[in-house]
Design a protein around this motif. Sequence first.
Motif, PDB file in Angstrom:
ATOM      1  N   SER A   1      37.192  16.022-114.774  1.00  0.00           N
ATOM      2  CA  SER A   1      36.105  15.334-114.836  1.00  0.00           C
ATOM      3  C   SER A   1      35.655  14.324-113.974  1.00  0.00           C
ATOM      4  O   SER A   1      36.460  14.335-113.262  1.00  0.00           O
ATOM      5  CB  SER A   1      36.368  13.381-115.758  1.00  0.00           C
ATOM      6  OG  SER A   1      35.356  12.887-116.010  1.00  0.00           O
ATOM      7  N   TYR A   2      34.000  14.805-113.534  1.00  0.00           N
ATOM      8  CA  TYR A   2      34.043  14.176-111.912  1.00  0.00           C
ATOM      9  C   TYR A   2      32.613  13.996-112.039  1.00  0.00           C
ATOM     10  O   TYR A   2      31.726  14.306-112.669  1.00  0.00           O
ATOM     11  CB  TYR A   2      34.481  15.586-110.629  1.00  0.00           C
ATOM     12  CG  TYR A   2      34.196  15.323-109.594  1.00  0.00           C
ATOM     13  CD1 TYR A   2      34.327  14.365-108.816  1.00  0.00           C
ATOM     14  CD2 TYR A   2      33.862  16.358-109.019  1.00  0.00           C
ATOM     15  CE1 TYR A   2      34.394  14.238-107.539  1.00  0.00           C
ATOM     16  CE2 TYR A   2      34.087  16.682-107.515  1.00  0.00           C
ATOM     17  CZ  TYR A   2      34.340  15.333-106.879  1.00  0.00           C
ATOM     18  OH  TYR A   2      34.288  15.630-105.635  1.00  0.00           O
ATOM     19  N   ASN A   3      32.731  12.541-111.595  1.00  0.00           N
ATOM     20  CA  ASN A   3      31.357  11.551-110.809  1.00  0.00           C
ATOM     21  C   ASN A   3      31.059  12.508-109.721  1.00  0.00           C
ATOM     22  O   ASN A   3      31.198  12.761-108.601  1.00  0.00           O
ATOM     23  CB  ASN A   3      31.005  10.197-110.855  1.00  0.00           C
ATOM     24  CG  ASN A   3      30.118   9.825-110.765  1.00  0.00           C
ATOM     25  OD1 ASN A   3      29.180  10.094-109.986  1.00  0.00           O
ATOM     26  ND2 ASN A   3      29.728   8.671-111.535  1.00  0.00           N
TER      27      ASN A   3
ATOM     28  N   ARG B   1      24.555  13.566-103.403  1.00  0.00           N
ATOM     29  CA  ARG B   1      23.830  13.378-101.895  1.00  0.00           C
ATOM     30  C   ARG B   1      24.991  12.971-101.254  1.00  0.00           C
ATOM     31  O   ARG B   1      24.945  12.876-100.381  1.00  0.00           O
ATOM     32  CB  ARG B   1      23.794  11.099-102.661  1.00  0.00           C
ATOM     33  CG  ARG B   1      22.941  10.870-103.732  1.00  0.00           C
ATOM     34  CD  ARG B   1      23.279   9.078-104.004  1.00  0.00           C
ATOM     35  NE  ARG B   1      22.730   9.322-105.007  1.00  0.00           N
ATOM     36  CZ  ARG B   1      22.560   7.577-105.598  1.00  0.00           C
ATOM     37  NH1 ARG B   1      23.275   6.807-104.783  1.00  0.00           N
ATOM     38  NH2 ARG B   1      22.094   7.141-106.706  1.00  0.00           N
ATOM     39  N   ASP B   2      26.070  13.960-100.928  1.00  0.00           N
ATOM     40  CA  ASP B   2      27.015  13.422-100.387  1.00  0.00           C
ATOM     41  C   ASP B   2      27.196  15.080 -99.705  1.00  0.00           C
ATOM     42  O   ASP B   2      26.788  16.537-100.100  1.00  0.00           O
ATOM     43  CB  ASP B   2      28.655  13.578-100.910  1.00  0.00           C
ATOM     44  CG  ASP B   2      28.565  11.852-101.412  1.00  0.00           C
ATOM     45  OD1 ASP B   2      27.775  10.832-100.094  1.00  0.00           O
ATOM     46  OD2 ASP B   2      28.164  11.397-102.323  1.00  0.00           O
ATOM     47  N   ASP B   3      28.613  15.801 -99.823  1.00  0.00           N
ATOM     48  CA  ASP B   3      28.308  16.662 -98.715  1.00  0.00           C
ATOM     49  C   ASP B   3      28.811  18.296 -99.453  1.00  0.00           C
ATOM     50  O   ASP B   3      29.772  18.064-100.697  1.00  0.00           O
ATOM     51  CB  ASP B   3      29.974  16.802 -97.688  1.00  0.00           C
ATOM     52  CG  ASP B   3      30.382  18.716 -96.819  1.00  0.00           C
ATOM     53  OD1 ASP B   3      30.022  19.385 -97.769  1.00  0.00           O
ATOM     54  OD2 ASP B   3      30.141  17.739 -95.795  1.00  0.00           O
TER      55      ASP B   3
ATOM     56  N   PRO C   1      22.295  17.430-112.467  1.00  0.00           N
ATOM     57  CA  PRO C   1      20.831  17.394-111.821  1.00  0.00           C
ATOM     58  C   PRO C   1      20.338  16.458-113.063  1.00  0.00           C
ATOM     59  O   PRO C   1      20.802  16.883-114.608  1.00  0.00           O
ATOM     60  CB  PRO C   1      20.370  18.526-112.098  1.00  0.00           C
ATOM     61  CG  PRO C   1      21.697  19.606-110.752  1.00  0.00           C
ATOM     62  CD  PRO C   1      23.167  18.474-111.528  1.00  0.00           C
ATOM     63  N   ARG C   2      19.371  15.877-113.710  1.00  0.00           N
ATOM     64  CA  ARG C   2      18.580  15.223-114.881  1.00  0.00           C
ATOM     65  C   ARG C   2      17.042  15.388-114.305  1.00  0.00           C
ATOM     66  O   ARG C   2      16.419  14.439-115.570  1.00  0.00           O
ATOM     67  CB  ARG C   2      19.332  13.377-115.039  1.00  0.00           C
ATOM     68  CG  ARG C   2      19.275  13.036-113.868  1.00  0.00           C
ATOM     69  CD  ARG C   2      18.854  11.621-114.433  1.00  0.00           C
ATOM     70  NE  ARG C   2      18.472  10.941-115.137  1.00  0.00           N
ATOM     71  CZ  ARG C   2      18.464   9.791-115.787  1.00  0.00           C
ATOM     72  NH1 ARG C   2      19.741   9.144-115.360  1.00  0.00           N
ATOM     73  NH2 ARG C   2      17.816   9.313-116.222  1.00  0.00           N
TER      74      ARG C   2
ATOM     75  N   SER D   1      31.979  13.140-102.535  1.00  0.00           N
ATOM     76  CA  SER D   1      31.280  11.944-104.026  1.00  0.00           C
ATOM     77  C   SER D   1      32.117  11.208-103.598  1.00  0.00           C
ATOM     78  O   SER D   1      32.541  10.900-102.747  1.00  0.00           O
ATOM     79  CB  SER D   1      31.720  13.038-105.433  1.00  0.00           C
ATOM     80  OG  SER D   1      30.936  11.990-106.011  1.00  0.00           O
ATOM     81  N   ASP D   2      31.579   9.126-104.009  1.00  0.00           N
ATOM     82  CA  ASP D   2      32.157   8.310-103.997  1.00  0.00           C
ATOM     83  C   ASP D   2      32.835   8.059-105.240  1.00  0.00           C
ATOM     84  O   ASP D   2      34.039   6.953-104.943  1.00  0.00           O
ATOM     85  CB  ASP D   2      31.523   7.613-103.746  1.00  0.00           C
ATOM     86  CG  ASP D   2      30.462   7.361-105.531  1.00  0.00           C
ATOM     87  OD1 ASP D   2      30.280   8.427-106.284  1.00  0.00           O
ATOM     88  OD2 ASP D   2      29.434   5.816-105.541  1.00  0.00           O
TER      89      ASP D   2
END
Length: 224
Positions: free
Chosen positions: A8-10, A15-17, A39-40, A211-212
């Motif tokens: 599970s990953y947001n 936006r990041d690397d 992507p949406r 990611s954050d």
Amino acid sequence: MTKLRVLSYNLHSLRDDRRALAQVVREIAPDVAILQEAPRRFRWRQKSADLARDFELVVGGGGLPALGNLILTNLRVRALGGFDIRYPLTPGRHMRGAAFVRCKVGRSTFAAVGSHLSTDATERPDQAAMLKHHLSELQEPVIFAADLNENSGGAAWRTLADGLLDCAGTDERLTYPCAAPRERLDVVFVDPRITVLSYEVVDTPAARLASDHFPVVVELDLPE
């Protein structure tokens, strides 16, 4: 026994690397990746396919119809079909939804479900109730992964956790934000017919660049 590794990953809307992100997912090597903030918008199909290729996975379902909730699988897992839902839009807020994909691995079938609830506490309970209705109608054992945008004890969390197992058990490691973790927003809940073998919050240098949110990985044993 049919073992399954689920991620599970947001993705923080990519936006990041991206190189670090691909490294993280490839090293985890999930059978199923349930992703939020994928992507949406414009060219979402191609972007989703490109993302799957970077992760060495294939698209199982979701994307724009599920408003950024994307489910990827490896070639060991066969996606049998699925559907998407969208929550009612509150004016001035982001529209959100959920992806449902029925899958088969070996002799086992299961439903992979992903969602990302609102940052607005007044919206989340209704979204959770709508999602729970659809979850309750599934016949297959459910694997549900999400960014709930609230910690355990919240109304939406309680609604969705009812009747399911929290794969974290007593492990309350925080998942957000990577720079200074203070929340456990990212969860994996499973049907009680599924055995949880392990649970991990992946905190590596690459994950902090990617990611954050930290990725959450569970090892499961599915009923046949």
